[in-house]
Design an enzyme around this catalytic site. Structure first.
Site, PDB file in Angstrom:
ATOM      1  N   LYS A   7      -7.017   2.705 -15.613  1.00  0.00           N
ATOM      2  CA  LYS A   7      -6.811   2.229 -14.241  1.00  0.00           C
ATOM      3  C   LYS A   7      -7.940   2.762 -13.375  1.00  0.00           C
ATOM      4  CE  LYS A   7      -3.796  -0.138 -11.822  1.00  0.00           C
ATOM      5  NZ  LYS A   7      -2.856  -1.187 -12.269  1.00  0.00           N
ATOM      6  N   ASP A  30      -5.519  -5.471  -8.893  1.00  0.00           N
ATOM      7  CA  ASP A  30      -4.287  -4.747  -8.539  1.00  0.00           C
ATOM      8  C   ASP A  30      -4.193  -4.873  -7.011  1.00  0.00           C
ATOM      9  OD1 ASP A  30      -2.163  -2.804  -9.843  1.00  0.00           O
ATOM     10  OD2 ASP A  30      -2.709  -1.840  -7.971  1.00  0.00           O
TER      11      ASP A  30
HETATM   12  P1  NDP Z   1      -1.496  -7.493  -3.430  1.00  0.00           P
HETATM   13  O1  NDP Z   1      -2.586  -6.693  -2.822  1.00  0.00           O
HETATM   14  O2  NDP Z   1      -1.729  -8.927  -3.732  1.00  0.00           O
HETATM   15  O3  NDP Z   1      -0.175  -7.404  -2.550  1.00  0.00           O
HETATM   16  C1  NDP Z   1       0.421  -6.188  -2.273  1.00  0.00           C
HETATM   17  C2  NDP Z   1       1.611  -6.422  -1.363  1.00  0.00           C
HETATM   18  O4  NDP Z   1       2.352  -5.211  -1.243  1.00  0.00           O
HETATM   19  C3  NDP Z   1       1.195  -6.816   0.042  1.00  0.00           C
HETATM   20  O5  NDP Z   1       2.182  -7.612   0.614  1.00  0.00           O
HETATM   21  C4  NDP Z   1       1.099  -5.457   0.713  1.00  0.00           C
HETATM   22  O6  NDP Z   1       1.222  -5.514   2.119  1.00  0.00           O
HETATM   23  C5  NDP Z   1       2.254  -4.725   0.100  1.00  0.00           C
HETATM   24  N1  NDP Z   1       1.950  -3.279   0.089  1.00  0.00           N
HETATM   25  C6  NDP Z   1       0.906  -2.679  -0.524  1.00  0.00           C
HETATM   26  N2  NDP Z   1       0.905  -1.368  -0.311  1.00  0.00           N
HETATM   27  C7  NDP Z   1       1.965  -1.132   0.463  1.00  0.00           C
HETATM   28  C8  NDP Z   1       2.499   0.025   1.041  1.00  0.00           C
HETATM   29  N3  NDP Z   1       1.925   1.239   0.848  1.00  0.00           N
HETATM   30  N4  NDP Z   1       3.635  -0.105   1.769  1.00  0.00           N
HETATM   31  C9  NDP Z   1       4.217  -1.324   1.952  1.00  0.00           C
HETATM   32  N5  NDP Z   1       3.733  -2.471   1.419  1.00  0.00           N
HETATM   33  C10 NDP Z   1       2.638  -2.369   0.710  1.00  0.00           C
HETATM   34  O7  NDP Z   1      -1.096  -6.690  -4.757  1.00  0.00           O
HETATM   35  P2  NDP Z   1      -0.274  -7.221  -6.025  1.00  0.00           P
HETATM   36  O8  NDP Z   1       0.734  -8.220  -5.639  1.00  0.00           O
HETATM   37  O9  NDP Z   1      -1.245  -7.536  -7.074  1.00  0.00           O
HETATM   38  O10 NDP Z   1       0.449  -5.855  -6.471  1.00  0.00           O
HETATM   39  C11 NDP Z   1       1.778  -5.511  -6.056  1.00  0.00           C
HETATM   40  C12 NDP Z   1       2.351  -4.489  -7.022  1.00  0.00           C
HETATM   41  O11 NDP Z   1       2.400  -5.060  -8.333  1.00  0.00           O
HETATM   42  C13 NDP Z   1       1.541  -3.193  -7.170  1.00  0.00           C
HETATM   43  O12 NDP Z   1       2.435  -2.137  -7.434  1.00  0.00           O
HETATM   44  C14 NDP Z   1       0.702  -3.461  -8.426  1.00  0.00           C
HETATM   45  O13 NDP Z   1       0.313  -2.249  -9.040  1.00  0.00           O
HETATM   46  C15 NDP Z   1       1.717  -4.220  -9.256  1.00  0.00           C
HETATM   47  N6  NDP Z   1       1.175  -5.052 -10.333  1.00  0.00           N
HETATM   48  C16 NDP Z   1       0.216  -5.997 -10.103  1.00  0.00           C
HETATM   49  C17 NDP Z   1      -0.225  -6.778 -11.134  1.00  0.00           C
HETATM   50  C18 NDP Z   1      -1.204  -7.881 -10.934  1.00  0.00           C
HETATM   51  O14 NDP Z   1      -1.506  -8.575 -11.900  1.00  0.00           O
HETATM   52  N7  NDP Z   1      -1.721  -8.113  -9.734  1.00  0.00           N
HETATM   53  C19 NDP Z   1       0.262  -6.572 -12.512  1.00  0.00           C
HETATM   54  C20 NDP Z   1       1.308  -5.622 -12.633  1.00  0.00           C
HETATM   55  C21 NDP Z   1       1.720  -4.876 -11.576  1.00  0.00           C
HETATM   56  P3  NDP Z   1      -0.080  -5.410   3.051  1.00  0.00           P
HETATM   57  O15 NDP Z   1      -0.767  -6.728   2.933  1.00  0.00           O
HETATM   58  O16 NDP Z   1       0.447  -5.123   4.400  1.00  0.00           O
HETATM   59  O17 NDP Z   1      -0.902  -4.288   2.503  1.00  0.00           O
HETATM   60  O1  2IT Z   2      -0.627  -2.985 -13.217  1.00  0.00           O
HETATM   61  C1  2IT Z   2      -1.102  -3.901 -13.926  1.00  0.00           C
HETATM   62  O2  2IT Z   2      -0.653  -4.157 -15.044  1.00  0.00           O
HETATM   63  C2  2IT Z   2      -2.215  -4.689 -13.384  1.00  0.00           C
HETATM   64  N1  2IT Z   2      -2.610  -4.468 -12.247  1.00  0.00           N
HETATM   65  C3  2IT Z   2      -2.885  -5.734 -14.227  1.00  0.00           C
HETATM   66  C4  2IT Z   2      -3.884  -5.117 -15.169  1.00  0.00           C
HETATM   67  C5  2IT Z   2      -4.741  -6.072 -15.949  1.00  0.00           C
HETATM   68  O3  2IT Z   2      -5.605  -5.561 -16.663  1.00  0.00           O
HETATM   69  O4  2IT Z   2      -4.567  -7.288 -15.873  1.00  0.00           O
END
Ligand code: NDP
Ligand code: 2IT
Length: 448
Positions: free
Chosen positions: A129, A169
């Site tokens: 990561k 992420d």
């Molecule tokens: P994005 O940046 O697309 O969206 C994040 C969302 O969560 C936004 O709405 C953001 O609001 C909110 N957010 C982020 N940080 C905070 C915080 N500290 N407090 C409150 N709200 C918060 O990210 P993703 O959708 O990609 O990721 C969301 C979660 O999913 C994370 O935990 C990530 O690690 C996990 N994840 C993502 C994957 C992927 O493929 N993208 C895969 C597996 C897990 P704001 O816009 O106001 O910051």
């Molecule tokens: O938390 C996660 O699994 C991710 N942000 C996606 C990682 C990836 O390599 O696609």
């Protein structure tokens, strides 16, 4: 969560001593160790091989300066990280988080979780990561590009398509991956699948954008069916409004549920009629606006400041898809009191340990992040395969593979939980199944 096994309890003490000031990392290790107690009892060979000691120490940690010039000509300095945690079953693989809260402890917890998640996908990927405390919010495209180029200038020395393959992420989406890929290609003079989540015109996979959110719902669907329930007619609350939340909303709705709430870090919207997802996509993916703008188009919906209040909305199923520790004990109790019977994690470690205890105490169904959100990295693995064979598969093909992988992941969690006498505890099942594959590989490869 107290450990009974003396060997693991002593080791956890050492981990705490060695990683002071990193509470999220300690939290992630503690949860895994609690689940692994029966494994430590049943598999003295793995203890003998030092697998537990080695798996909690990253193979390599890189911290670097990221200088860039803002639109006013002023120098800005951020800190960049890449933690290459474990390569026992494949090249390091995992996303890059761009958020002001990023420090080493966050990247280590995410990298540690990624080891087990990637193992569960059935694909050959190790755990890693990275990220930076850079805040993309409010920055111009040109500033984001200069940051990404500077970040990649150092990162490019440590990654490669067979070494370490980063992805998105929080805060890292298609735009950032594009800028980083361009810089890597320029520096190395090679066009390889060194990042996943790329644009479709330069090696990205169809369905990667949708993969995490869809995967969360495929996993949830399996879990519900195994417990005599389904999405049909259920009210769902989803936190966040980013990549994971948007595509979880889309798939849950397709599967017959009504999603009534979404949030961002400022507040949440509640729309009793069901979320208008096209509007959310326009606001969030295209215009990069705040979720509160939703009520300008739908005045019948309600916006409330502050994000934790979202868990007071009555629902059957909760899918936390924003960030770590977003559901604490009090929120978990409120969910339970309001009749919520299932929490499935789209974000990484969104439930505090106390919240998880509340789920179990109330016999709620619980789908842990490392299993439920593995669909994103699984499709990243499929993107790597497509890049290697220089072919692109159809959306339907990738989506079918994703669906099958999520079914397999549920099955492994279910079976491992049963085998170790904890039927229905999918958290223990995920930790055990994810761990065993990596542990066997580490033992077979000797003390490295
Ligand atoms: P994005 O940046 O697309 O969206 C994040 C969302 O969560 C936004 O709405 C953001 O609001 C909110 N957010 C982020 N940080 C905070 C915080 N500290 N407090 C409150 N709200 C918060 O990210 P993703 O959708 O990609 O990721 C969301 C979660 O999913 C994370 O935990 C990530 O690690 C996990 N994840 C993502 C994957 C992927 O493929 N993208 C895969 C597996 C897990 P704001 O816009 O106001 O910051
Ligand atoms: O938390 C996660 O699994 C991710 N942000 C996606 C990682 C990836 O390599 O696609």
């Amino acid at each position: 969560m107290a450990l009974q096994n003396k060997y693991l309890a002593d080791l956890l003490e050492k981990v705490k001593q060695r990683n002071q000031g990193e509470p999220e990392f300690i939290q992630a290790v503690t949860e895994v160790f609690v689940s692994l107690e029966p494994v430590a009892e049943k598999r003295p060979d793995l203890v003998e091989a030092g697998v537990f000691e080695r798996i909690v120490e990253p193979e390599r940690q890189i911290i670097f300066r990221v200088p860039w010039v803002d639109d006013n000509g002023k120098t800005q300095v951020n800190r960049g990280f890449r933690v290459e945690f474990n390569s026992a079953i494949g090249p390091y693989k995992g996303g890059l988080r761009l958020h002001p809260s990023v420090y080493l402890g966050i990247i280590k917890f995410l990298g540690f979780e990624q080891i087990f998640k990637n193992s569960l996908t059935t694909l050959p990927m190790g755990g890693g990561k990275g990220g930076s405390d850079f805040n993309p919010k409010g920055k111009s495209d040109a500033e984001v590009m200069r940051f990404c180029q500077s970040f990649m200038t150092e990162l490019s020395k440590h990654i490669g398509p067979d070494t370490d393959v980063p992805a998105g992420d929080i805060g890292t989406g298609a735009r950032e991956i594009g800028y980083m890929f361009g810089q890597y290609k320029r520096l190395r003079n090679e066009f390889t699948g060194v990042l996943t989540g790329k644009g479709l015109t330069f090696g990205g996979s169809l369905a990667r954008t949708e993969a995490t959110g869809y995967g969360v719902c495929y996993f949830t669907d399996e879990l519900l069916k195994a417990n005599g329930k389904s999405f049909e007619g259920q009210t769902v609350v989803i936190s966040g409004s980013g990549n994971v939340a948007i595509y979880a909303t889309q798939k849950a709705t397709e599967l017959g549920a009504k999603v009534v709430a979404l949030s961002d870090s400022n507040g949440y919207i509640y729309d009793e009629n069901g979320i208008d997802l096209e509007l959310v996509k326009q606001l969030k993916e295209v215009e990069r606006k705040r979720i509160k703008e939703y009520v300008n188009v739908h005045p019948e919906a309600k916006y409330t400041e502050g994000c934790s209040g979202i868990w007071t909305i009555p629902c059957d199923i909760a899918l936390p898809c924003a960030t770590q520790n977003e559901i604490d004990e009090a929120s978990a109790k409120t969910l339970a009191e309001n009749g919520c019977y299932a929490v499935i994690e789209g974000a990484n470690m969104p439930s505090t340990p106390e919240a998880i205890e509340v789920y179990f105490a109330n016999n709620m169904l619980f789908g842990p992040a490392k299993a439920a959100n593995a669909g994103g990295v699984a499709v990243s693995g499929l993107e790597m395969s497509q890049n290697s064979e220089r072919l692109s598969w159809t959306f339907e093909d990738v989506d079918n593979r994703l669906h099958n992988i999520m079914k397999e992941i549920f099955k492994s969690c279910d079976e491992a939980a049963k085998e170790y006498g904890m039927e229905g505890n999918y958290m223990a099942g995920a930790n055990i199944a994810g761990f065993l594959k990596v542990a066997e590989a580490m033992k077979a490869q000797g003390c490295v």
